[in-house]
Structure formats: structure tokens, C-alpha cells
Design a protein around this motif. Structure first.
Motif, PDB file in Angstrom:
ATOM      1  N   LEU A  59      -5.245  -5.935  39.530  1.00  0.00           N
ATOM      2  CA  LEU A  59      -4.435  -5.612  40.711  1.00  0.00           C
ATOM      3  C   LEU A  59      -3.320  -4.639  40.363  1.00  0.00           C
ATOM      4  O   LEU A  59      -3.120  -3.624  41.032  1.00  0.00           O
ATOM      5  N   LEU A  60      -2.568  -4.945  39.316  1.00  0.00           N
ATOM      6  CA  LEU A  60      -1.468  -4.097  38.861  1.00  0.00           C
ATOM      7  C   LEU A  60      -1.566  -3.933  37.355  1.00  0.00           C
ATOM      8  O   LEU A  60      -2.051  -4.830  36.650  1.00  0.00           O
ATOM      9  N   THR A  61      -1.083  -2.818  36.870  1.00  0.00           N
ATOM     10  CA  THR A  61      -1.008  -2.602  35.419  1.00  0.00           C
ATOM     11  C   THR A  61       0.464  -2.416  35.064  1.00  0.00           C
ATOM     12  O   THR A  61       1.051  -1.357  35.338  1.00  0.00           O
ATOM     13  N   PRO A  62       1.083  -3.451  34.507  1.00  0.00           N
ATOM     14  CA  PRO A  62       2.508  -3.327  34.191  1.00  0.00           C
ATOM     15  C   PRO A  62       2.776  -2.231  33.172  1.00  0.00           C
ATOM     16  O   PRO A  62       1.947  -1.959  32.297  1.00  0.00           O
ATOM     17  N   LYS A  63       3.920  -1.599  33.329  1.00  0.00           N
ATOM     18  CA  LYS A  63       4.337  -0.597  32.350  1.00  0.00           C
ATOM     19  C   LYS A  63       5.172  -1.284  31.281  1.00  0.00           C
ATOM     20  O   LYS A  63       5.494  -2.471  31.392  1.00  0.00           O
ATOM     21  N   ARG A  64       5.515  -0.541  30.249  1.00  0.00           N
ATOM     22  CA  ARG A  64       6.294  -1.151  29.178  1.00  0.00           C
ATOM     23  C   ARG A  64       7.428  -0.222  28.746  1.00  0.00           C
ATOM     24  O   ARG A  64       7.277   0.992  28.725  1.00  0.00           O
ATOM     25  N   THR A  65       8.545  -0.845  28.431  1.00  0.00           N
ATOM     26  CA  THR A  65       9.685  -0.088  27.930  1.00  0.00           C
ATOM     27  C   THR A  65       9.432   0.273  26.473  1.00  0.00           C
ATOM     28  O   THR A  65       8.430  -0.140  25.868  1.00  0.00           O
ATOM     29  N   GLU A  66      10.352   1.019  25.908  1.00  0.00           N
ATOM     30  CA  GLU A  66      10.225   1.402  24.498  1.00  0.00           C
ATOM     31  C   GLU A  66      10.253   0.188  23.587  1.00  0.00           C
ATOM     32  O   GLU A  66       9.746   0.226  22.461  1.00  0.00           O
ATOM     33  N   THR A  67      10.842  -0.904  24.082  1.00  0.00           N
ATOM     34  CA  THR A  67      10.894  -2.140  23.287  1.00  0.00           C
ATOM     35  C   THR A  67       9.794  -3.111  23.699  1.00  0.00           C
ATOM     36  O   THR A  67       9.863  -4.305  23.413  1.00  0.00           O
TER      37      THR A  67
END
Length: 297
Positions: free
Chosen positions: A29-37
Motif C-alpha cells: 500500500l505504502l513504501t515508507p521513506k527513510r532518513t539518513e539515520t
């Protein structure tokens, strides 16, 4: 860019975080993004998409079907759901309506706002629209604004649309003989968001109460002068600005002392209002239902 956690998505959509994760794993449904950490987050477009998915789910679409739709099919079904008047059970209908208003605010979409309010007014009174849709929506965006998830422009946009509706509704009330208590409604100095006070004015006038509406940013000295002239039975105010608990408590005490013969109703910052000390002539209005209940006592 505003970053949303999965808990934010749960809060704004009403879909449990656990369910959202299952939908991600099973249906992509969704693909979460990720921060540099490597911390997961979602952006505004994903929040909007989830709110639209919620709208379809509330109208009987299976999540497996929704996730297999093309963009064209998804938008077509979304449009049809909006146009058929949200044929759902009452609780789901109200939840969907609030979600639709969130989307109208985020997208600065006046047409969408008009459609959801008009649809509600075809099924219920203006007062029910206030208590079941508008007020819950205002509570939700209050949270969103405080954590920086709604811009000042978005908030002002939706507030002005609602404000216009309330003012027209007040003007349209049938003039009836007013024999009930007289209310003086105002905002303290440096308070400028008068929407809740306008909602209260409608509720009071709709029940035949006399109302004197002063509006925003009223200095204490002027409040005393107006009170001496108009002789209201009740003072009603709202404290929203990020004043400290100590400052708000001091204001409550000052109101109580200077207007000891008056009944005082006060609403405000939900984070500490119920922790304050209220003298015997001051009553806290935590929810719009509190005012309605008081008026029927």
C-alpha cells in the motif's frame, strides 16, 4: 517537507498502525521513506493517499481491490464515492466526512469543502453538522497544527471557509423571543481565533439565548465597561494562544474576582485546562457537548 510517522498516519486516518503495516507488507500500500539515520517516515502525498484509501474502505471497497486498482480506476471510484453522498453507516460517514475535510484543507480545495458540508446539511441540521463533523475536525487540525503538520495558510484557509458558513447560519436563525440568559462572548487580549466562539454563539442563539458578541482581542478594561453597560448573566471566553498554565490560571482568577456576580464559562488549551483551579463562579467547557448539556439542565 513535513515528515509523518506511522503513528501520525494512524492518528489522522483512524487506521491502526498495525493494520497499516499489514497493508504495506501484504499489498504494498505504502513504501515508507527513510532518513539518513534509517528512521521510517511518510510524506504528505502518502498521507493524502491513505486518507483516500480510508474513504474507499469506509464505502465497502476491499483493501486488496483498492491496491490492485490503476490510478485511473482509483480516481474514478474516489469521485463516484464523493458524488453519491457517502452511502455509509452514520459513524463511518462522520469519520469519512472529517477525513474529507482534512484533505480539503491540505489541498486548499474549496470545492471539496463545499461538497462535504452541503452533503451533511442534506442529512442533518446545521447544529448536528457542527457537533458531529466540524467540531471533531477542528479538534483534529488543532493537534496537527501544534505539531507543525498544518501550515498557517492551510489553517487560515479552512477556518475562513467554516467561519463564513457559521456567520451565514447565525444570520439565518429565525428571530425568536429571547427570554433566556444573556451571554457576553469574547476573546481575551492577544487572542484572535474566534471560530469556536462563533460556533458557541450559534448554539446559544439557536436555543433562544441572548448573545452579545464582542469578537477577538478584548482588553480587560473594555470588558468591564461593556459588562457594566449590557449587564450579561454569563461571560463566555476561549483561551487558545500558547499561554502558560500559570498565566491562564491568573486570568481565570482575575475574571472570577472582577466579575464575582457573573457566571463565567471558559474553554481553552486542552493540555492543561482541566488541571486548573476554577472558582465557584467559573465553569470549564472542555467539549462542545458540555455547553449543550449545560443549556439543557
Amino acid at each position: 517537507m513535513v515528515k509523518y510517522s506511522i503513528k501520525d498516519l494512524e492518528k489522522f486516518s483512524g487506521i491502526k498502525a498495525h493494520t497499516i503495516r499489514i497493508w504495506e507488507q501484504r499489498y504494498q500500500l505504502l513504501t515508507p521513506k527513510r532518513t539518513e539515520t534509517n528512521i521510517r517516515y511518510y510524506d504528505e502525498s502518502q498521507l493524502k493517499y491513505l486518507l483516500n484509501v480510508t474513504l474507499l474502505v469506509e464505502n465497502g471497497f476491499r483493501i486488496s481491490h483498492i491496491c490492485s486498482m490503476s490510478d485511473e480506476e482509483f480516481n474514478k471510484n474516489l469521485k463516484e464515492v464523493a458524488e453519491k453522498g457517502l452511502q455509509t453507516k452514520e459513524d463511518n460517514h462522520l469519520s469519512v466526512a472529517v477525513n474529507e475535510l482534512v484533505l480539503a484543507m491540505l489541498e486548499l480545495d474549496e470545492q471539496r469543502f463545499e461538497k462535504i458540508i452541503s452533503g451533511s446539511l442534506l442529512q442533518r441540521s446545521f447544529e448536528e453538522t457542527i457537533t458531529k463533523i466540524i467540531y471533531p475536525f477542528l479538534k483534529r487540525i488543532g493537534v496537527m497544527w501544534r505539531v507543525g503538520e498544518v501550515s498557517t495558510a492551510q489553517e487560515h484557509f479552512i477556518y475562513q471557509l467554516i467561519r463564513q458558513k457559521v456567520i451565514v447560519a447565525i444570520d439565518g436563525l429565525i428571530d425568536r423571543k429571547k427570554t433566556g440568559e444573556k451571554y457576553l462572548l469574547f476573546l481575551p487580549k492577544s487572542e484572535f481565533s474566534d471560530l469556536l466562539i462563533l460556533l458557541f454563539t450559534y448554539l446559544l442563539k439557536n436555543r433562544g439565548r441572548q448573545c452579545i458578541y464582542l469578537g477577538a482581542d478584548i482588553p480587560f478594561r473594555d470588558l468591564k465597561q461593556v459588562t457594566e453597560i449590557t449587564k450579561p448573566d454569563v461571560l463566555l471566553t476561549f483561551v487558545k494562544a500558547p499561554a502558560s498554565k500559570i498565566d491562564t490560571q491568573a486570568y481565570v482568577y482575575e475574571l472570577s474576582e472582577k466579575f464575582e456576580e457573573k457566571k463565567i464559562l471558559i474553554s481553552g488549551n486542552p493540555y492543561f485546562m482541566d488541571e486548573l483551579d476554577f472558582p465557584k463562579n467559573v465553569r470549564l467547557i472542555s467539549e462542545v457537548e458540555d455547553l449543550i448539556e449545560m443549556l439543557t439542565e
